[in-house]
Enzyme design. Structure first.
Site, PDB file in Angstrom:
ATOM      1  N   ASP A 479       0.754  -1.154   0.053  1.00  0.00           N
ATOM      2  CA  ASP A 479       0.044   0.019  -0.027  1.00  0.00           C
ATOM      3  C   ASP A 479       0.959   1.411  -0.053  1.00  0.00           C
ATOM      4  O   ASP A 479       2.104   1.165   0.204  1.00  0.00           O
ATOM      5  CB  ASP A 479      -0.783   0.044   1.162  1.00  0.00           C
ATOM      6  CG  ASP A 479      -2.206   0.675   1.067  1.00  0.00           C
ATOM      7  OD1 ASP A 479      -2.240   1.488   0.038  1.00  0.00           O
ATOM      8  OD2 ASP A 479      -3.099   0.264   1.926  1.00  0.00           O
ATOM      9  N   ASP A 549     -10.530   1.775  -3.738  1.00  0.00           N
ATOM     10  CA  ASP A 549     -11.018   1.458  -2.395  1.00  0.00           C
ATOM     11  C   ASP A 549     -12.825   1.556  -2.258  1.00  0.00           C
ATOM     12  O   ASP A 549     -13.294   1.120  -1.411  1.00  0.00           O
ATOM     13  CB  ASP A 549     -10.647   2.520  -1.273  1.00  0.00           C
ATOM     14  CG  ASP A 549      -9.232   2.239  -0.563  1.00  0.00           C
ATOM     15  OD1 ASP A 549      -8.783   1.357  -0.946  1.00  0.00           O
ATOM     16  OD2 ASP A 549      -8.788   3.068   0.104  1.00  0.00           O
TER      17      ASP A 549
END
Ligand code: DGJ
Length: 780
Positions: A479, A549
């Site tokens: 990430d 997301d």
């Protein structure tokens, strides 16, 4: 194939031709890029070259020796600032005498039967087809500098990859303030420049801009390739459609600040340049030093956007993605994030993993929260050791237990970042990108490690190697959750601060290369708050990227359509999550959430351990279906149909024996019963069975309409209503036809949609956000 015909260079792929020539001035004049044309000798281009007799009014004559030439009105392969071309330059150099003017002229050409890799950046490669490389060397007339233009021709892919290399062959240091990767000049204007823009949770919205005058810029200064403006762009004509007309596609093998500009000059000619964003970019190059630009990928198709996308998809799958997972079926995973957020511990995770196993998932991923004091997003980034309160037996213990359930185990990391509240910051404040003595702007409460400093990269290699070898880890989610600010490396002198953003990328790529080579069996997934770094640079190391997301199916239909223009579905991960959706609060049918996710690398991100039994059963069936069809869905050829209120997608297996189609509706248009699905890419001469899977409907989904057929009155949501709902199911429509591919591709007329006049097994229940999958199988 690359040919030099006197002063003409011809670069042919299977279906396209790219061509330029050396002018008498020594500049390179672009002649053509488009569908394949026949050029056998130099004289064959006389008809298509521009005729230069007198310079246009108010244009600067390049040089009194060449009075016909004004660079502003010539289509150039590369352009420098200062000799009359006032369009977007390819290169800008500040010379030792303070001048900004350069004039690069042809010196020599070299041709190779293979392609070299870049030294500092990831590059495209070919293992199954033919690739050749042309290197043109140019010399600056006044300042003795060298510029190389590299052209790699991927013949079987209809792709040409361009890059450039600047070499300071002069005496003393110079400042390089711009070096593009690609420049392409067209003779006319009125092209549509398509870019893909957005932000967090709404990545990759397609925007079309007609460039008939002036300039349109698509760029990122976020430090990442960004969700604001993806580096993939297209140029097409206003009449181009999904399947017809010319479409050029361009992308950059780079994950940092990028720049794509389409400009129309005063003579109606269009220029497009792509490369590193020149904003605040300044590389100081000492005598003998060089700088290479990232590779720019270009393709062109006369079969519309879909034709261009097919070229790009094939290229990305074969020439960008590499390693053990390149062609392997990607596992169905269950990720802990939306089920647990930071609130994880071994028992909770195992409960979730067990529920995942029962539903059929293959891999369980422990997301954020497992290390240091990571109880929220304000702390512990940088401290890559396990939190013993949450995981007393360490990563190994949870991994072994997950493995014992029959699942692979994956882990989340964010190696590029640091919280001020971390042991690493306390020990090494000098390793952080901050301007000494000045306040820093944070994003998600975190700062960026200074990867322009090789020592920091070395440290992080060590940390990641420790984590990845601490247990039987099969998958890593990598990430990166903020954009850059306060660009500054404490490792570099003041004069070199314009190099920080690019040096960061070089450091990052070294880290990614080292760990992916060290752990070739691990499936790495890129992520940057979702799609804040979805690009070909990342895909050279990580075969898949978390696209957004936002798991809301209706956003996803739009976002995944956006991605599909430039990226194959085998690179794009998509999860089914719970409703109300955590990003939009929208309620969509579970079937639609799956149907959309199935067109990417499908996974789950919800609390399977606490979902209703009925939903878990549905998910079980989805996973089984996905496994049965994933070779088609992950590695098939993807086609877009409509992308408005209705989305239509088709994925066809490479041998065209199988296909899956999707129809998704955003909002119901009242009293429109008719709808059709038009599959694409089938074999016209193959006969297929076309079918859907019937889905029975709960009575309660019809609300108090139940009274239209019930012999007694049933109060909405009453005990009776709920009781009936448990036992009585309404039929779903069944479509089942056999026909040749050409028949199906003329448009399959679907069962009538519900429109308030009646409902039976021949009615298509198609509320807002409903969708269907259609399956096509060759009948042998
Ligand atoms: C952002 C990612 O995109 C999410 O999926 C999740 O991993 C969080 N970060 C964790 O902090």
């Amino acid at each position: 194939m690359i040919r030099q015909l006197d002063k003409v260079f011809v670069l042919d792929t299977k279906n396209t031709t790219y061509c330029f020539q050396v002018l008498e001035t020594g500049h390179l004049e672009h002649l053509y890029y488009g569908k394949k044309i026949r050029i056998e000798e130099a004289s064959d281009v006389r008809a298509i070259e521009e005729k230069h007799a007198f310079p246009p009014g108010n244009g600067n004559v390049y040089d009194s020796q060449f009075p016909k030439f004004a660079l502003e009105d010539i289509r150039l392969e590369m352009s420098a600032y200062g000799k009359g071309d006032i369009r977007e330059p390819f290169i800008e150099v500040i010379h030792r005498d303070g001048s900004y003017t350069s004039d690069f002229l042809y010196e020599k050409a070299e041709m190779y039967d293979d392609k070299k890799s870049l030294d500092t950046l990831p590059s495209a490669y070919e293992e199954a087809g033919k690739v050749s490389e042309l290197i043109i060397s140019l010399k600056d007339k006044q300042y003795d500098l060298t510029l190389e233009l590299h052209y790699s021709v991927f013949e079987d892919r209809d792709v040409i990859v361009r890059s450039s290399k600047f070499i300071n062959t002069s005496k003393g240091a110079v400042k390089l303030t711009r070096l593009m990767s690609m420049q392409l000049d067209f003779a006319t204007s009125g092209y549509v420049f398509t870019t893909f823009n957005g932000n967090w949770a709404r990545e990759m919205y397609r925007h079309d801009t007609l460039v008939s005058v002036g300039k349109h810029v698509n760029s990122s200064y976020a430090g990442t390739s960004s969700n604001r403006a993806n580096p993939f762009v297209m140029l097409s004509r206003p009449e181009t459609t999904e399947d017809q007309g010319i479409c050029y596609g361009f992308n950059l093998i780079y994950s940092g600040n990028h720049y794509e500009a389409a400009e129309v000059n005063a003579y109606g000619k269009t220029r497009i340049v792509t490369g590193i964003n020149p904003q605040s970019f300044c590389f100081v190059l000492a005598e003998g030093e060089s700088f290479e630009s990232p590779e720019a990928v270009m393709t062109v198709s006369n079969e519309g956007f879909n034709g261009m996308s097919r070229n790009m998809h094939d290229f990305v799958r074969n020439c960008i993605v590499r390693g053990a997972w390149k062609k392997k079926a990607r596992p169905v995973l269950l990720n802990s994030w939306e089920a647990c957020y930071f609130n994880i511990n071994e028992a909770r995770l195992l409960k979730l993993a067990k529920a995942g196993k029962e539903a059929g998932v293959e891999l369980f991923v422990m997301d954020d929260g497992w290390f240091g004091t990571r109880n929220d997003d304000k702390q512990a980034l940088g401290d890559w050791y396990v939190n013993k309160k949450k995981l007393p037996g360490g990563v190994k213990s949870i991994c072994d237990k997950v493995n014992a359930l029959g699942l692979d185990f994956g882990i989340w990391v964010e190696p590029e970042m640091i919280n001020v509240n971390s042991d690493l910051y306390r020990a090494h404040p000098e390793w952080v990108m901050e301007i000494p003595g000045k306040p820093h702007s944070e994003g998600r409460n975190q700062r960026i490690l200074d990867f322009a400093n090789p020592a920091v990269v070395d440290y992080m290699i060590e940390q990641m190697v420790n984590v990845f070898s601490s247990a039987n880890i099969s998958y890593v989610k990598w990430d990166m959750n903020r954009i850059f600010s306060d660009y500054y490396s404490k490792h570099l002198k003041a004069l070199h601060q314009g190099e920080v953003a690019h040096r960061y990328m070089i450091g990052l790529y070294r880290l990614m290369r080292t760990v992916t080579e060290r752990f070739p069996h691990i499936l790495f997934e890129g992520c940057a708050s979702g799609g804040n770094r979805f690009d070909l640079g990342i895909l050279c190391y990580f075969p898949q990227i978390w696209a957004s997301d936002d798991t809301d199916a209706i956003y996803r239909a739009k976002g995944q359509t956006g991605y599909s223009y430039g990226y194959p579905m085998s690179t794009l991960t998509a999860h089914v999550s719970n409703c109300p959706n955590h990003q939009t609060l929208r309620e969509t049918p579970l079937a639609t959430r799956f149907n959309v996710a199935a067109f990417g690398l499908c996974g789950y991100e919800c609390n399977l351990a606490e979902m209703k039994k009925e939903e878990v059963e549905e998910i079980k069936a989805q996973i089984a279906l996905y496994k049965e069809w994933r070779d088609v869905l992950q590695y098939g050829t993807f086609y877009r149909g409509r992308s408005d209120n209705i989305y239509e997608w088709t994925c066809v297996s490479q041998d065209k024996s199988k296909a899956v189609g999707l129809v998704l509706q955003k909002l119901v248009e009242p009293n429109t019963t008719y709808e059709q699905f038009t599959p694409k890419g089938l074999d016209e001469n193959k006969k297929y069975r076309f079918y859907n899977i019937e889905k029975k409907r709960n009575v309660k989904t019809f609300g108090d309409l139940v009274n239209a057929i019930a012999p007694i009155h049933i109060k909405n949501d009453s005990i009776l209503h709920n009781g009936i709902d448990k036992v009585v199911k309404m039929p779903g429509e069944v479509e089942d036809y056999t026909a040749y591919g050409d028949v199906l591709m003329s448009g399959v007329k679907l069962k009538s949609a519900f429109c308030g006049t009646g409902y039976d097994e021949n009615t298509r229940f198609f509320k807002d956000f409903e969708s269907r999958l259609y399956f096509m199988e060759e009948i042998l």
